[in-house]
Design a protein around this motif. Sequence first.
Motif, mmCIF file in Angstrom:
data_model
loop_
_atom_site.group_PDB
_atom_site.id
_atom_site.type_symbol
_atom_site.label_atom_id
_atom_site.label_comp_id
_atom_site.label_asym_id
_atom_site.label_seq_id
_atom_site.Cartn_x
_atom_site.Cartn_y
_atom_site.Cartn_z
ATOM 1 N N GLU A 167 8.043 6.237 -2.834
ATOM 2 C CA GLU A 167 7.350 5.701 -1.661
ATOM 3 C C GLU A 167 7.605 6.606 -0.465
ATOM 4 O O GLU A 167 8.595 7.346 -0.446
ATOM 5 C CB GLU A 167 7.842 4.281 -1.330
ATOM 6 N N PRO A 168 6.749 6.551 0.552
ATOM 7 C CA PRO A 168 7.003 7.345 1.754
ATOM 8 C C PRO A 168 8.221 6.831 2.510
ATOM 9 O O PRO A 168 8.606 5.665 2.386
ATOM 10 C CB PRO A 168 5.729 7.138 2.603
ATOM 11 N N LEU B 213 15.267 15.014 5.310
ATOM 12 C CA LEU B 213 15.981 13.945 4.618
ATOM 13 C C LEU B 213 15.765 14.049 3.111
ATOM 14 O O LEU B 213 14.644 14.197 2.640
ATOM 15 C CB LEU B 213 15.506 12.572 5.093
ATOM 16 N N VAL B 214 16.839 13.967 2.354
ATOM 17 C CA VAL B 214 16.741 13.921 0.896
ATOM 18 C C VAL B 214 16.250 12.531 0.530
ATOM 19 O O VAL B 214 16.765 11.535 1.002
ATOM 20 C CB VAL B 214 18.113 14.182 0.243
ATOM 21 N N ARG B 215 15.255 12.429 -0.353
ATOM 22 C CA ARG B 215 14.557 11.182 -0.574
ATOM 23 C C ARG B 215 15.079 10.386 -1.769
ATOM 24 O O ARG B 215 14.370 9.572 -2.334
ATOM 25 C CB ARG B 215 13.070 11.472 -0.755
ATOM 26 N N GLU B 216 16.314 10.600 -2.162
ATOM 27 C CA GLU B 216 16.821 9.896 -3.331
ATOM 28 C C GLU B 216 17.536 8.604 -2.970
ATOM 29 O O GLU B 216 17.396 7.592 -3.641
ATOM 30 C CB GLU B 216 17.759 10.809 -4.120
ATOM 31 N N ASN C 46 -1.122 9.713 -2.756
ATOM 32 C CA ASN C 46 -2.104 10.565 -2.082
ATOM 33 C C ASN C 46 -1.450 11.601 -1.169
ATOM 34 O O ASN C 46 -2.108 12.174 -0.310
ATOM 35 C CB ASN C 46 -3.090 9.701 -1.291
ATOM 36 N N GLY C 47 -0.155 11.839 -1.381
ATOM 37 C CA GLY C 47 0.528 12.914 -0.668
ATOM 38 C C GLY C 47 1.212 12.506 0.620
ATOM 39 O O GLY C 47 1.789 13.359 1.311
ATOM 40 N N ILE C 48 1.173 11.229 0.975
ATOM 41 C CA ILE C 48 1.804 10.761 2.212
ATOM 42 C C ILE C 48 3.305 10.646 1.989
ATOM 43 O O ILE C 48 3.762 9.913 1.103
ATOM 44 C CB ILE C 48 1.226 9.406 2.657
ATOM 45 N N LYS C 49 4.094 11.333 2.801
ATOM 46 C CA LYS C 49 5.544 11.348 2.658
ATOM 47 C C LYS C 49 6.267 10.499 3.707
ATOM 48 O O LYS C 49 7.425 10.138 3.526
ATOM 49 C CB LYS C 49 6.066 12.786 2.745
ATOM 50 N N THR C 50 5.585 10.196 4.822
ATOM 51 C CA THR C 50 6.209 9.423 5.896
ATOM 52 C C THR C 50 5.171 8.491 6.506
ATOM 53 O O THR C 50 4.036 8.909 6.759
ATOM 54 C CB THR C 50 6.764 10.330 7.009
ATOM 55 N N VAL C 51 5.550 7.232 6.731
ATOM 56 C CA VAL C 51 4.684 6.296 7.432
ATOM 57 C C VAL C 51 5.455 5.706 8.607
ATOM 58 O O VAL C 51 6.684 5.654 8.600
ATOM 59 C CB VAL C 51 4.181 5.151 6.521
ATOM 60 N N TYR D 114 0.804 -1.215 0.000
ATOM 61 C CA TYR D 114 0.000 0.000 0.000
ATOM 62 C C TYR D 114 0.842 1.272 0.000
ATOM 63 O O TYR D 114 0.300 2.382 0.002
ATOM 64 C CB TYR D 114 -0.913 0.013 1.226
ATOM 65 N N LEU D 115 2.155 1.132 -0.008
ATOM 66 C CA LEU D 115 3.010 2.310 0.123
ATOM 67 C C LEU D 115 2.884 3.255 -1.072
ATOM 68 O O LEU D 115 2.864 4.478 -0.904
ATOM 69 C CB LEU D 115 4.465 1.889 0.320
#
Length: 341
Positions: A234-235, A324-327, A178-183, A171-172
């Motif tokens: 992904e978040p 955090l840079v997300r790359e 849907n705009g979720i950046k962190t889980v 589900y990530l």
Amino acid sequence: MQGIFTVSLDFELHWGVFDKRDRQQREANYKNTLRIVPQMLELFSKYDVHVTWATVGSLFAANREEWETFRPSIEPDYAVEKYSAYKWVRQHGMDSQYQWAHFAPEEVAMIMKYPGQELATHTFSHYYCLEEQREKMAFDADLKAAVKAAEKFKAPMRSLVFPRNQFNPEYLKICYDNGIKTVRSNPDGWFWSPVTNGGAGFMRRVFRTADAYIQVGGVRTSYPLSKIKVTPGEPLQLPASRFLRPWNPKSELANKMRLRRSCQEIRIAAQKKEVYHLWWHPENFGDYPEQNLQSLEVLLKEFKKCQQKYGMTSWNMGEYDQYLVREAAPKAVKQADKVLQ
């Protein structure tokens, strides 16, 4: 870099237990929970602790009529029907006499007024992501409903906590879209791995309980930033460290052991310059609110000591995405180090 103290709360009221508990029997708990939300916010403000309030989207509504305007266009079709909040509502209703069980718009608005407090999502309907269900688009529709409900408070939903810790990597991508950046992901240890409702056997429950008081299974609760999983598209996956168990009226020794263990873990995280992620439900404080608030302040005082001695800081879940840079994970840690220096 510095150690980081994070708190995330699963704010649910009856949406979290509609399939297990009778709301009438929970009346005192829910009313106490709503009463102490302002007190918790004041404590977090006093000790400069940043908190993510992962809130069931249905709580955003003021009443049944508004809830109907927010609800998703597609309902989950669980193999076990009692897991559906919508079928429960059709069967039991949400009369105004039960307002305290289903809606909390005033408390949600209050959260938004405090610096460092993040309003996040616990899905709209307390959606179960590991239970068998036949409607493929239901989770996407649920998140869209949560985002729509949050527009009432001008609060973008950027962080998510999976209900009942049913973390599901499948589900990530839907979360991210849907705009979720962190889980929040689950703590280390086999006894904390995600399971379905009813899937936690006796030994798993024993180990979870024991872990609150003593070291079991060789599991460390704090972790370096490099452990946070970063995957493009992904978040961020932010592991939980410790579930804060509520005050126990039957054993003062157990209460002392629990607090001593958590204080020690906060200190270790500060000394090692690691992340410590504490979580619980506001409803966990509802049965003995004053005692639980006193316990919470003990932990917040410990954080403040670590802030003064070791430079520990506090982030809510959404702030990890900001820093955090997300790359790629190595680059993420390097960027975070620069921010914290």
